[in-house]
Design a protein around this motif. Structure first.
Motif, PDB file in Angstrom:
ATOM      1  N   ASP A  90      -6.832   1.507   3.870  1.00  0.00           N
ATOM      2  CA  ASP A  90      -5.449   1.026   3.760  1.00  0.00           C
ATOM      3  C   ASP A  90      -4.553   1.975   4.574  1.00  0.00           C
TER       4      ASP A  90
ATOM      5  N   ARG B 181       8.060  10.590  -0.982  1.00  0.00           N
ATOM      6  CA  ARG B 181       8.192   9.159  -1.262  1.00  0.00           C
ATOM      7  C   ARG B 181       6.973   8.828  -2.137  1.00  0.00           C
TER       8      ARG B 181
ATOM      9  N   ASP C  38       4.446   6.522  -3.830  1.00  0.00           N
ATOM     10  CA  ASP C  38       3.837   5.204  -3.682  1.00  0.00           C
ATOM     11  C   ASP C  38       3.573   4.576  -5.049  1.00  0.00           C
TER      12      ASP C  38
ATOM     13  N   HIS D  18       6.959  -0.755   6.444  1.00  0.00           N
ATOM     14  CA  HIS D  18       5.621  -1.078   6.955  1.00  0.00           C
ATOM     15  C   HIS D  18       4.893  -2.135   6.146  1.00  0.00           C
ATOM     16  N   ASP D  19       5.526  -2.657   5.101  1.00  0.00           N
ATOM     17  CA  ASP D  19       4.881  -3.655   4.243  1.00  0.00           C
ATOM     18  C   ASP D  19       5.489  -5.040   4.373  1.00  0.00           C
TER      19      ASP D  19
ATOM     20  N   ARG E 259      -0.010  -7.442   6.945  1.00  0.00           N
ATOM     21  CA  ARG E 259       1.140  -6.648   7.363  1.00  0.00           C
ATOM     22  C   ARG E 259       1.009  -6.027   8.750  1.00  0.00           C
TER      23      ARG E 259
HETATM   24  C1  NOJ Z   1       2.609   0.570  -1.144  1.00  0.00           C
HETATM   25  C2  NOJ Z   1       2.484   0.986   0.279  1.00  0.00           C
HETATM   26  O1  NOJ Z   1       3.738   0.931   0.888  1.00  0.00           O
HETATM   27  C3  NOJ Z   1       1.488   0.046   0.910  1.00  0.00           C
HETATM   28  O2  NOJ Z   1       1.432   0.167   2.304  1.00  0.00           O
HETATM   29  C4  NOJ Z   1       0.143   0.307   0.285  1.00  0.00           C
HETATM   30  O3  NOJ Z   1      -0.783  -0.629   0.797  1.00  0.00           O
HETATM   31  C5  NOJ Z   1       0.215   0.159  -1.239  1.00  0.00           C
HETATM   32  N1  NOJ Z   1       1.365   0.796  -1.805  1.00  0.00           N
HETATM   33  C6  NOJ Z   1      -1.016   0.746  -1.879  1.00  0.00           C
HETATM   34  O4  NOJ Z   1      -0.989   2.138  -1.781  1.00  0.00           O
END
Ligand code: NOJ
Length: 543
Positions: free
Chosen positions: A70, A215, A217, A352-353, A418
């Motif tokens: 990821d 930040r 997550d 980025h999401d 994404r």
């Molecule tokens: C949120 C992050 O911004 C995203 O990119 C990630 O895939 C998920 N959390 C899992 O960590």
């Protein structure tokens, strides 16, 4: 002016409260070593660009050791830099350079899950059921005959079940482990004190190296309801852990709340109270910002109570439709919610999401006009604003061909994912990789052939470019908005959003026809005005 030489921030501390933070996605920002993937040396070399753009701080998505399933949000070692991005010395050099330039540096912390390659998870697999090693994660027996069914009905945010079954040492099908994201991202059990202790170590490791903040997550996900019971689904509702992400904020108040035993449990706040204490041991007002996709503005505000985190991302603006009333409601609702706990909001339009905001607003010239207008309105608001790399160039979402897609959600669901907002930044030149790195040819995600006019080089100094607009907008924020009183009045006058903050009036025309400009001195606008406020345009006026 950087926060370091900003007299207000210097006297009040809390440099982050009104900061503009630029998000760097390390794989895609700048490639220093020519392997087609961005890295820390590349970022360090480009920091003067960010200083000149006029941001106060940089937030870096994860660069820790990771198998990259990821893209770094699957951390195998929280105390090291992945070789893809460099080494610890590069992180130190990057931090030092940022500070030299007056930029603060926020790093990403991923506490909800580790990589399946983390030594803890490998030990858990080896140690077997009932072991203290397994107790750091959420291993459970399956349901049904032979334990063949997952322990509950939860779905992964990336599609499919949130549980994967392991094979035990004797080769028989064994327990299941929870992963709210990819199966390579096992969720930790935050009810186990060992987990909390480990993350305090991680915080201290990076605080000692000088980072200015974290930040966090999936900040709302760390603690699950203890029973791990089934999620209660409404009639016709399918299991979908991502409900909040996709629920557009048509109304911030009228949303029906879902049953979410995997998210936003009250005990999660104990974690942040402890972290607050840890950060308070350090000088320089270190901060935290929560990525918390909570269901209501009030539950988002709980994360920024005075003894918890500094900020929480406020995704309401990003989710709002192109509509003056909706924007006004988001502004007022967000201010009211965090105001209840004495905090200020944050604002963000891209990351980025999510699909880049130019594309969300329709793409092409109209999408770009709207994106610039929304950005300029956002930058007038009290609190902190986050911008995502490439939005200052007006980049659109890229339609990445299926054979190049890398997002784990694409592999789990067959849906686009994404990747389209993560295509490497174009810096210069007429063909890929547009100065992204020294190597010829395409970087890790291919760049479009028609980006020559969008490079930094092409836009710098061009008075009509989006880059010049961002520089002007950020300068205007420092000069005319940042130090104004925090109270705002927001409303819709037909299709026009009107936000009043001190002597600043912000007008954003969401309609299809030009309207009269209010009286006042125009300070900055997102596009040409010609004496009126054209559609998809924002103006700041001193009134
Ligand atoms: C949120 C992050 O911004 C995203 O990119 C990630 O895939 C998920 N959390 C899992 O960590």
């Amino acid at each position: 002016m950087s926060p370091l030489n900003d007299p207000i921030a210097a006297t009040t501390g809390r440099w982050w409260e009104h900061a503009v933070v630029y998000q760097v996605y390390p794989r895609s920002f700048a490639d220093g070593d020519g392997d087609g993937v961005g890295d820390l040396v590349g970022i360090t070399d480009r920091l003067p660009y960010l200083r000149d753009l006029g941001v106060d701080a940089v937030w870096l998505s994860p660069f820790y050791r990771s198998p990259q399933h990821d893209h770094g949000y699957d951390v195998a070692d929280y105390h090291d830099v992945d070789p893809l991005f460099g080494e610890l010395a590069d992180a130190d050099a990057m931090l030092a350079r940022a500070h030299e330039l007056g930029l603060k540096m926020i790093v990403d912390l991923v506490p909800n899950h580790t990589s399946d390659e983390h030594r803890w998870f490998q030990a858990a697999l080896a140690a077997g059921p009932g072991s203290p090693e397994r107790a750091r994660y959420l291993f459970r027996e399956g349901r049904g005959p032979g334990g063949d069914e997952p322990p509950n009905n939860w779905a992964s945010v990336f599609g499919g079940a949130a549980w994967t079954r392991v094979e035990e040492a004797d080769g028989t099908p064994g327990q299941w482990y929870l992963h709210l994201f990819d199966s390579t991202q096992p969720d930790l059990d935050w009810r186990n004190p060992e987990v909390g202790d480990m993350f305090v170590e991680v915080l201290r490791f990076w605080l000692d190296r000088g980072v200015d903040g974290f930040r966090v997550d999936v900040a709302h996900g760390l603690v699950k309801e203890e029973s791990l019971r089934d999620q209660v689904l409404a009639e016709g509702e399918v299991p979908d852990s991502e409900s909040v992400n996709s629920a557009a904020t048509a109304s911030m108040v009228e949303r029906t709340l879902r049953d979410e035993p995997m998210w936003d449990q009250p005990e999660v706040h104990d974690v942040y109270r402890r972290w607050h204490e840890v950060l308070a041991d350090y000088d320089g007002d270190r901060m935290t910002v929560a990525e918390a996709w909570t269901q209501t503005p009030d539950s988002m505000a709980d994360f920024v109570r005075p003894d918890e985190m500094s900020q929480a991302f406020n995704f309401a603006f990003l989710l709002a439709p192109w509509d003056a009333s909706a924007f006004a409601e988001v502004v007022t609702g967000s201010m009211d919610a965090v105001g209840r706990v004495g905090a200020l909001p944050t604002w963000v339009l891209s990351n980025h999401d999510v699909v880049r905001h130019v594309t969300r607003y329709g793409g092409g010239a109209l999408g770009l006009d709207r994106a610039r207008a929304a950005t300029l309105a956002m930058l007038a608001l009290p609190g902190s604003a986050y911008v995502y790399q490439g939005e200052e160039l007006g980049l659109e979402q890229v339609d990445v061909a299926p054979e190049h897609r890398q997002d784990p959600s694409w592999f789990r669901t067959g849906e686009v994912g994404r990747d389209g907002c993560r295509v490497p930044v174009p810096w210069s030149g007429a063909a890929p990789p547009y100065g992204f790195g020294p190597a010829d040819g395409q970087p890790w995600l291919p760049q479009p052939d028609d980006w020559a006019g969008l490079t930094v080089e092409a836009q710098l100094g061009d008075p009509g470019s989006t880059l010049t607009f961002y520089q002007a907008a950020l300068a205007a924020r420092r000069e005319h908005a940042r130090d104004l009183p925090d109270a705002v009045e927001a409303g819709a006058d037909g299709d026009v959003l009107r936000v009043r903050r001190g002597d600043l009036l912000v007008v954003l025309n969401c309609g299809d026809t030009a309207v009269d400009l209010p009286a006042g001195e125009v300070l900055v606008s997102s596009g040409p005005l010609d004496g009126v406020l054209p559609p998809a345009t924002t103006a700041w006026l001193r009134v």
